[in-house]
Design an enzyme around this catalytic site. Structure first.
Site, short mmCIF file in Angstrom:
data_model
loop_
_atom_site.label_atom_id
_atom_site.label_comp_id
_atom_site.label_asym_id
_atom_site.label_seq_id
_atom_site.Cartn_x
_atom_site.Cartn_y
_atom_site.Cartn_z
N SER A 21 47.46 16.23 38.29
CA SER A 21 47.67 16.06 36.87
C SER A 21 49.10 15.72 36.78
O SER A 21 49.70 14.86 35.77
CB SER A 21 47.16 17.00 36.04
OG SER A 21 46.00 17.02 35.99
N ASP B 86 43.78 10.71 34.36
CA ASP B 86 44.75 10.81 35.36
C ASP B 86 44.19 10.70 36.64
O ASP B 86 45.08 10.47 37.54
CB ASP B 86 45.69 12.04 34.80
CG ASP B 86 44.74 13.31 34.62
OD1 ASP B 86 43.52 13.11 34.60
OD2 ASP B 86 45.29 14.00 34.32
ZN LIG Z 1 42.79 19.20 37.44
#
Ligand SMILES: [Zn+2]
Length: 439
Positions: A93, A304
């Site tokens: 992330s 993401d």
């Molecule tokens: Zn994650």
């Protein structure tokens, strides 16, 4: 399904007949070609199988058609997510958020620093320097990787205390989410000295009528949405952030994150993941409504990365049973906790799950229950997976591309395939140009 085509056709005709929007940027009802406000929304971990699963989870079984979701309505393109080559093809992330916030790829773990650990300017910082207001509204702690990469710089996402401290220097106008544990009283005093109102009770959000605000509503992350069905926390935070930030005539950039979709994905917990998807979609609808009322606002939504390798159908069964998920009344964490401590745990668990347990299922759960809370929660997730034919390939991330959704002025920039860094660079290009210095 054919109902949806008629308005599109009418829209096409009216576009042909009317003056194009870009011909008149000053009219109050016309959308300008360049947005004044930008809302970036990230479903953490929300790979394409999540939006598909969510469609079937929300499907009305009494109608023949499968109803469209907000994701179907707003889809415009796809994005690759790979990090800088030093970290291979599967992003975390932090690297993904760095790409989305700065337009530059970095290593997994990086918070808006490059592979040499040098700070990279972020969209929110640039917007602030141009006189726009900025803010974040998230369901994780506000110093978690995604919001952190939009607000700060650090060589590691794990430096939570340093990230929280660095937020003092961001001058962002709105911080809404969790993370009380990272903001000790001395740090809160420093925020207050900088003009921030600090609140920690969700009910106090209504009393905030102007920026700046630091609202921290949980020790770390907010509670699972499925455990508070009517709380609508992320959509409420989003609505508040919009009303505070839109007080600036220069415009604003807001980051909204459905942070816990990813956390449920790491847990391989489909019922909890669908609850998080539902509240993220509520937040998207809040922004969509704002865009309708403020045609000078662009919304861009993406993920993401993809978490968990979620599979809709497993074991060669051409089948997925979301109706079971619709009846589950609490997160598997909450169900497991009740089952560990309760005397009548079998009846309670069956009630919470919304279906009767077979003898074989009870036997398996009984073994797990003796081994404690976490084993019990995992056993309940496996039971739900078996009943629904849901599959997972990992408790981490996968490298698949993610979807891009957009509406508002310049939303067509995000059509088709792009890289996650392209998304950031397109948004940078839409920020106002710096005023020329007087000579
Ligand atoms: Zn994650």
């Amino acid at each position: 399904m054919s109902f949806t085509k008629a308005p599109l056709l009418l829209l096409g005709i009216s576009l042909l007949l009317s003056t194009p929007a870009w011909a008149d940027e000053t009219g109050p009802t016309k959308a300008p070609s360049r947005p004044k406000n930008i809302v970036i929304m990230i479903g953490d971990g929300m790979g394409p199988s999540y939006t598909s699963a969510y469609r079937y989870y929300k499907d009305n079984p009494d109608t023949e058609e499968v109803e469209q979701t907000v994701f179907d309505r707003l889809l415009v393109g796809m994005a690759s997510t790979y990090p800088a080559s030093v970290s291979g093809y599967v992003t975390d992330s932090a690297a993904a958020a760095t790409a989305l916030a700065t337009g530059v790829k970095s290593y997994n773990g990086a918070i808006s620093v490059d592979t040499q650990k040098q700070p990279l300017p972020t969209i929110l910082e640039k917007a602030k320097s141009l006189g726009l207001s900025t803010g974040v509204a998230v369901t994780s702690q506000i110093n978690h990787a995604t919001p952190a990469a939009f607000l700060a710089h650090n060589e590691s996402r794990k430096n939570y205390d340093a990230l929280a401290l660095s937020y003092l220097e961001t001058n962002a106008d709105v911080f809404l989410g969790g993370g009380q544990k990272y903001f000790p009283p001395a740090l809160l005093e420093q925020f207050k000295a900088k003009g921030y109102q600090h609140i920690s009770r969700f009910e106090d959000l209504a009393s905030i009528t102007q920026p700046k605000v630091l609202g921290l509503f949980a020790e770390v992350q907010l509670p699972w949405a499925i455990d508070e069905k009517d709380a609508k926390k992320l959509s409420t935070l989003t609505q508040k952030a919009l009303s505070l930030l839109s007080q600036n005539d220069q415009g604003f950039v807001l980051l909204v994150e459905g942070s816990l979709i990813d956390w449920a994905g790491h847990n391989n917990d489909i019922a909890t993941a669908m609850g998080e998807m539902d509240e993220f979609s509520n937040a998207i609808e809040v922004v969509e409504q704002f865009v309708r009322e403020h045609p000078d606002t662009l919304m861009v939504i993406t993920a993401d990365h993809n978490t968990g390798g979620l599979s809709i159908g497993v074991d060669g069964n051409y089948n997925w049973n979301p109706e079971i998920l619709r009846n589950i009344s609490a997160s598997t964490d909450t169900l497991a906790l009740a089952a560990i401590s309760g005397e009548q745990w079998q009846a309670d668990l069956a009630r919470g799950l919304g279906f009767e347990l077979s003898e074989e299922e009870v036997a398996k759960l009984n073994v797990a229950r003796m081994q404690g809370l976490e084993t019990m929660a995992v056993a309940i997730r496996h039971l739900i997976d078996k009943r629904t034919d849901t599959g997972w390939t990992t408790d981490g991330h996968t490298g698949t591309d993610v979807q891009v959704f957009a509406a508002g002025p310049a939303s067509e920039l995000f059509n088709g395939h792009q890289d996650n860094t392209d998304i950031a660079n397109k948004i940078f290009s839409l920020l106002p140009k710096p005023k020329k210095p007087k000579s």
